[in-house]
Design a protein around this motif. Structure first.
Motif, PDB file in Angstrom:
ATOM      1  N   GLN A  65      37.846  -3.181  34.172  1.00  0.00           N
ATOM      2  CA  GLN A  65      38.704  -4.239  34.723  1.00  0.00           C
ATOM      3  C   GLN A  65      38.843  -5.384  33.715  1.00  0.00           C
TER       4      GLN A  65
ATOM      5  N   GLU B 171      41.087  -4.207  30.890  1.00  0.00           N
ATOM      6  CA  GLU B 171      42.497  -4.196  31.298  1.00  0.00           C
ATOM      7  C   GLU B 171      43.059  -5.618  31.317  1.00  0.00           C
ATOM      8  N   GLN B 172      42.330  -6.544  31.908  1.00  0.00           N
ATOM      9  CA  GLN B 172      42.822  -7.922  32.005  1.00  0.00           C
ATOM     10  C   GLN B 172      43.021  -8.555  30.629  1.00  0.00           C
TER      11      GLN B 172
ATOM     12  N   ALA C  65      45.199  -5.124  27.968  1.00  0.00           N
ATOM     13  CA  ALA C  65      46.405  -4.404  28.391  1.00  0.00           C
ATOM     14  C   ALA C  65      47.510  -5.410  28.710  1.00  0.00           C
TER      15      ALA C  65
ATOM     16  N   ASN D 283      50.578  -5.794  27.464  1.00  0.00           N
ATOM     17  CA  ASN D 283      51.974  -5.370  27.432  1.00  0.00           C
ATOM     18  C   ASN D 283      52.022  -3.900  27.853  1.00  0.00           C
ATOM     19  N   SER D 284      53.224  -3.357  28.047  1.00  0.00           N
ATOM     20  CA  SER D 284      53.329  -1.992  28.580  1.00  0.00           C
ATOM     21  C   SER D 284      52.741  -0.953  27.619  1.00  0.00           C
TER      22      SER D 284
ATOM     23  N   ARG E  54      50.196  -1.385  25.478  1.00  0.00           N
ATOM     24  CA  ARG E  54      48.739  -1.481  25.587  1.00  0.00           C
ATOM     25  C   ARG E  54      48.248  -0.948  26.939  1.00  0.00           C
ATOM     26  N   LEU E  55      49.026  -1.131  27.987  1.00  0.00           N
ATOM     27  CA  LEU E  55      48.653  -0.601  29.296  1.00  0.00           C
ATOM     28  C   LEU E  55      48.642   0.931  29.262  1.00  0.00           C
ATOM     29  N   ASN E  56      49.605   1.542  28.596  1.00  0.00           N
ATOM     30  CA  ASN E  56      49.608   3.001  28.453  1.00  0.00           C
ATOM     31  C   ASN E  56      48.362   3.479  27.720  1.00  0.00           C
TER      32      ASN E  56
ATOM     33  N   PHE F 163      45.511   1.901  27.586  1.00  0.00           N
ATOM     34  CA  PHE F 163      44.390   1.663  28.500  1.00  0.00           C
ATOM     35  C   PHE F 163      44.289   2.793  29.522  1.00  0.00           C
ATOM     36  N   ASN F 164      45.407   3.218  30.078  1.00  0.00           N
ATOM     37  CA  ASN F 164      45.377   4.303  31.063  1.00  0.00           C
ATOM     38  C   ASN F 164      44.838   5.590  30.452  1.00  0.00           C
TER      39      ASN F 164
END
Length: 157
Positions: free
Chosen positions: A26, A29-30, A33, A35-36, A38-40, A42-43
């Protein structure tokens, strides 16, 4: 809690201060992640971490330009502790490096090495990760306690 990034003379991006910084998924991620893209990444990291946790892996060490302020890192770099791992439960993608890490990057968006000796440096991967590659100065890495994150019972004891 992750410390603030700091500048390092000669490094292209701000980095974590030297040391091993324990963080939850968590918190990662905060913090990372943001931007999109970096979120990808992270996933993909979470997917890989879950698989490793199921084999009894205790720690995942996160590094690379993902652990900097770089907006668009190409991937993430990680290594995983091998102690107490049931290798019969490890997904083969983590052990077959016959074609480099192409399959790992395609599936997870990053590279994940067993925490064994890195050939060129002669150091364990987690220690190799602690050197900033442009300056060879010390920097920080992130440590994720997988068994806590995924609340899995101890394997086979």
């Amino acid at each position: 809690m992750l410390p603030n990034f700091q500048p390092l003379s000669g490094a292209p991006w701000q980095i974590l201060p030297p040391g091993e910084h324990i963080a939850t998924l968590q918190e990662i991620e905060q913090r990372l992640a943001f931007n999109s893209h970096r979120l990808n990444l992270f996933n993909g990291l979470v997917s890989a971490a879950s698989l490793l946790a199921q084999s009894g892996c205790k720690y995942l060490y996160l590094d690379g330009s993902y652990v900097t302020e770089k907006d668009m890192p190409g991937d993430f770099d990680a290594c995983w502790s091998i102690e107490q791992v049931d290798f019969s439960l490890v997904d083969p993608i983590f052990l077959d490096l016959s074609n480099g890490t192409t399959a790992q990057k395609a599936r997870f968006g990053g590279e994940l090495f067993p925490n064994r000796t890195e050939r060129a440096s002669g150091k364990l991967f987690k220690d190799f990760f602690k050197n900033e590659k442009h300056t060879n100065q010390q920097k920080g890495i992130i440590v994720i306690d997988l068994q806590t994150e995924f609340s899995l019972p101890n394997q086979g004891v």
